[in-house]
Design an enzyme around this catalytic site. Structure first.
Site, mmCIF file in Angstrom:
data_model
loop_
_atom_site.group_PDB
_atom_site.id
_atom_site.type_symbol
_atom_site.label_atom_id
_atom_site.label_comp_id
_atom_site.label_asym_id
_atom_site.label_seq_id
_atom_site.Cartn_x
_atom_site.Cartn_y
_atom_site.Cartn_z
ATOM 1 N N ASP A 46 35.479 -0.889 -6.218
ATOM 2 C CA ASP A 46 34.073 -0.496 -6.152
ATOM 3 C C ASP A 46 33.895 0.660 -5.167
ATOM 4 O OD1 ASP A 46 31.144 -1.415 -6.790
ATOM 5 O OD2 ASP A 46 31.195 -1.111 -4.633
ATOM 6 N N TYR A 51 30.012 6.812 -0.159
ATOM 7 C CA TYR A 51 31.034 6.325 0.772
ATOM 8 C C TYR A 51 31.923 7.462 1.266
ATOM 9 C CZ TYR A 51 29.658 1.814 -1.292
ATOM 10 O OH TYR A 51 28.953 0.729 -1.761
ATOM 11 N N HIS A 108 22.976 4.193 -7.507
ATOM 12 C CA HIS A 108 23.163 3.402 -6.282
ATOM 13 C C HIS A 108 21.856 2.855 -5.708
ATOM 14 C CE1 HIS A 108 26.113 3.255 -2.611
ATOM 15 N NE2 HIS A 108 25.332 2.204 -2.610
ATOM 16 N N SER A 144 21.950 -0.247 -9.154
ATOM 17 C CA SER A 144 22.186 -1.026 -7.946
ATOM 18 C C SER A 144 20.924 -0.981 -7.098
ATOM 19 C CB SER A 144 23.371 -0.423 -7.175
ATOM 20 O OG SER A 144 23.606 -1.139 -5.988
ATOM 21 N N GLN A 166 23.768 -4.173 -9.199
ATOM 22 C CA GLN A 166 24.503 -4.627 -8.004
ATOM 23 C C GLN A 166 23.519 -4.758 -6.845
ATOM 24 O OE1 GLN A 166 27.507 -2.504 -5.100
ATOM 25 N NE2 GLN A 166 28.624 -2.934 -6.977
ATOM 26 N N LEU A 198 29.246 -12.482 2.019
ATOM 27 C CA LEU A 198 29.741 -13.311 3.124
ATOM 28 C C LEU A 198 28.798 -13.303 4.324
ATOM 29 C CD1 LEU A 198 33.542 -12.381 2.874
ATOM 30 C CD2 LEU A 198 32.451 -14.534 2.218
ATOM 31 N N ARG A 203 27.603 -12.221 9.237
ATOM 32 C CA ARG A 203 26.502 -11.498 9.894
ATOM 33 C C ARG A 203 25.359 -12.409 10.331
ATOM 34 N NH1 ARG A 203 27.983 -9.211 5.048
ATOM 35 N NH2 ARG A 203 29.515 -7.562 5.393
ATOM 36 N N THR A 247 33.503 -7.587 -2.701
ATOM 37 C CA THR A 247 33.736 -7.889 -1.299
ATOM 38 C C THR A 247 34.746 -6.888 -0.753
ATOM 39 O OG1 THR A 247 34.398 -9.653 0.216
ATOM 40 C CG2 THR A 247 35.463 -9.658 -1.937
ATOM 41 N N SER A 250 40.166 -5.932 5.362
ATOM 42 C CA SER A 250 41.285 -5.123 5.855
ATOM 43 C C SER A 250 42.553 -5.965 5.916
ATOM 44 C CB SER A 250 40.944 -4.600 7.255
ATOM 45 O OG SER A 250 40.656 -5.704 8.109
HETATM 46 N N1 NAP Z 1 25.440 -1.148 -3.722
HETATM 47 C C1 NAP Z 1 25.215 -1.172 -2.436
HETATM 48 O O1 NAP Z 1 24.175 -0.710 -1.950
HETATM 49 C C2 NAP Z 1 26.239 -1.784 -1.515
HETATM 50 C C3 NAP Z 1 25.902 -2.085 -0.188
HETATM 51 C C4 NAP Z 1 26.873 -2.689 0.617
HETATM 52 C C5 NAP Z 1 28.142 -2.948 0.105
HETATM 53 N N2 NAP Z 1 28.434 -2.612 -1.176
HETATM 54 C C6 NAP Z 1 29.801 -2.815 -1.724
HETATM 55 O O2 NAP Z 1 30.220 -4.127 -1.454
HETATM 56 C C7 NAP Z 1 31.478 -4.098 -0.756
HETATM 57 C C8 NAP Z 1 31.617 -5.311 0.121
HETATM 58 O O3 NAP Z 1 30.557 -5.295 1.050
HETATM 59 P P1 NAP Z 1 30.472 -6.226 2.291
HETATM 60 O O4 NAP Z 1 31.325 -5.693 3.390
HETATM 61 O O5 NAP Z 1 29.042 -6.415 2.572
HETATM 62 O O6 NAP Z 1 31.142 -7.595 1.769
HETATM 63 P P2 NAP Z 1 31.227 -9.031 2.370
HETATM 64 O O7 NAP Z 1 32.091 -9.762 1.419
HETATM 65 O O8 NAP Z 1 29.891 -9.629 2.711
HETATM 66 O O9 NAP Z 1 31.955 -8.842 3.770
HETATM 67 C C9 NAP Z 1 33.278 -8.386 3.864
HETATM 68 C C10 NAP Z 1 33.592 -8.227 5.330
HETATM 69 O O10 NAP Z 1 33.584 -9.506 5.944
HETATM 70 C C11 NAP Z 1 34.669 -9.633 6.843
HETATM 71 N N3 NAP Z 1 35.079 -11.046 6.823
HETATM 72 C C12 NAP Z 1 35.452 -11.751 5.732
HETATM 73 N N4 NAP Z 1 35.710 -13.032 6.076
HETATM 74 C C13 NAP Z 1 35.506 -13.125 7.406
HETATM 75 C C14 NAP Z 1 35.605 -14.177 8.349
HETATM 76 N N5 NAP Z 1 35.982 -15.405 7.992
HETATM 77 N N6 NAP Z 1 35.319 -13.894 9.627
HETATM 78 C C15 NAP Z 1 34.948 -12.655 10.011
HETATM 79 N N7 NAP Z 1 34.840 -11.605 9.172
HETATM 80 C C16 NAP Z 1 35.116 -11.843 7.888
HETATM 81 C C17 NAP Z 1 35.740 -8.709 6.306
HETATM 82 O O11 NAP Z 1 36.422 -8.201 7.427
HETATM 83 P P3 NAP Z 1 38.025 -8.246 7.577
HETATM 84 O O12 NAP Z 1 38.466 -6.858 7.319
HETATM 85 O O13 NAP Z 1 38.216 -8.678 8.994
HETATM 86 O O14 NAP Z 1 38.552 -9.239 6.599
HETATM 87 C C18 NAP Z 1 34.937 -7.606 5.592
HETATM 88 O O15 NAP Z 1 34.732 -6.484 6.399
HETATM 89 C C19 NAP Z 1 31.465 -2.773 -0.035
HETATM 90 O O16 NAP Z 1 32.743 -2.337 0.334
HETATM 91 C C20 NAP Z 1 30.835 -1.887 -1.098
HETATM 92 O O17 NAP Z 1 31.802 -1.528 -2.057
HETATM 93 C C21 NAP Z 1 27.505 -2.047 -1.996
#
Ligand code: NAP
Length: 298
Positions: A46, A51, A108, A144, A166, A198, A203, A247, A250
């Site tokens: 994605d 980005y 987006h 999205s 999305q 998540l 968060r 999701t 790293s």
């Molecule tokens: N369309 C939009 O407007 C929009 C907006 C936001 C995001 N997105 C897309 O969605 C993707 C995912 O977004 P998201 O980051 O919000 O996803 P998320 O699934 O809510 O969070 C993923 C993050 O959580 C951390 N994490 C996972 N498990 C954890 C735990 N047990 N303890 C602490 N940290 C943990 C991970 O860090 P680690 O690296 O430490 O595992 C990772 O950085 C983005 O990359 C993007 O492609 C789209």
């Protein structure tokens, strides 16, 4: 390949768990992380113009050696783009990604990012996106962060109904986002995709869901015979609502954990209902707050 998939309203099959190159990777070189994700088994990638790392997404794909035909590549139109920007921006994306087509192209964001910036004309933007689809340059098209009025703005003149919307989807926004998901399903079978899934553990830790997620994780751990995390419970909650999960991580181990979610035993109806009910006790939106006026969220 994640062993869960969804069939879109145009017949396309989408791998149900995607690896995102935004948020933690926003504006960063993501080549190594993309390779790591593909090596772990992700095929749904994605990306987005915003980005600012489509070149390194392409580099990561090359490093992985995975054939293009086995990948599902997504990019998104930069927020604030007007109708006349759609095709040039899309062409630039194809070039940066080093591909002839993308599997899914999303608008987006339905509105300008800053007050005072020109507002995109949504039906016109959508017609430009449809033209890209008609040329076969984007196999599927969608949106999205579209609320119900944004969908209502494009649907009457749409030749192609968006395949995907999305959205930020997790239990702490479910009460406000469920009507949008339902509207999409009832108006052309638009599949929702979740980002930020998540949030309750990453968060908004310490919220009312913590004990519920822990209890469900414990029950699943016993049934599965291997440790099941609270993050996997949240991911399972998303997938069982027939919502695509986007999701990121790293960490190689966590990437494998995400993909393993598909194999876990299902949450029961009662567990899902409890997560919905307890999740509704806290409202926590993290992204795109300028689009979602949470006093009138739909
Ligand atoms: N369309 C939009 O407007 C929009 C907006 C936001 C995001 N997105 C897309 O969605 C993707 C995912 O977004 P998201 O980051 O919000 O996803 P998320 O699934 O809510 O969070 C993923 C993050 O959580 C951390 N994490 C996972 N498990 C954890 C735990 N047990 N303890 C602490 N940290 C943990 C991970 O860090 P680690 O690296 O430490 O595992 C990772 O950085 C983005 O990359 C993007 O492609 C789209």
């Amino acid at each position: 390949m994640s062993s869960v998939s969804f069939t879109l309203n145009d017949g396309t099959i989408v791998p149900g768990i995607g690896f995102g190159t935004g948020t933690a990777l926003f504006g960063k070189d993501c080549a190594g992380q993309v390779k790591q994700a593909i090596d772990a088994g992700f095929v749904h990638l994605d990306g987005a113009q915003a980005y600012n790392n489509e070149e390194s997404l392409s580099e990561g794909i090359k490093l992985s050696g995975k054939p293009r035909s086995e990948l599902f590549i997504v990019t998104k139109l930069r927020p604030g783009a007007l109708a006349e920007h759609v095709k040039p921006a899309f062409d630039a994306s194809l070039k940066k990604l080093g591909v002839d087509f993308v599997d899914l192209f999303l608008v987006h964001c339905p509105i300008a990012m800053k007050a005072g910036d020109p507002q995109p004309d949504l039906p016109e933007v959508w017609h430009e996106v449809e033209a890209i689809h008609a040329q076969g340059l984007a196999k599927s098209i969608g949106v999205s962060n579209f609320r119900i009025p944004h969908l209502q703005a494009i649907l009457p003149t749409a030749k192609v109904i968006p395949s995907v919307n999305q959205l930020e989807i997790h239990p702490y926004v479910w009460k406000t986002v469920e009507p949008i998901v339902k509207f999409g399903v009832e108006n052309g079978n638009i599949t929702a995709a979740s980002y930020g899934g998540l949030t309750p553990i990453v968060r908004a830790a310490g919220g009312p869901l913590d004990p519920v997620l822990a209890t469900v994780a414990e029950r699943l751990t016993k049934e599965f015979g291997k440790p099941v995390s609270t993050g996997q419970v949240l991911s399972k909650w998303v997938l069982q609502k027939k919502i695509i999960l986007v999701t990121t991580s790293s960490k190689e181990e966590r990437l494998r954990e995400y993909l393993q979610t598909a194999e876990l035993p299902d949450l029961t109806e009662a567990e899902i209902a409890e997560i919905d009910t307890v999740g509704a006790k806290l409202h926590k939106r993290v992204f795109m707050k300028h689009v979602f006026d949470d006093t009138d969220p739909q």
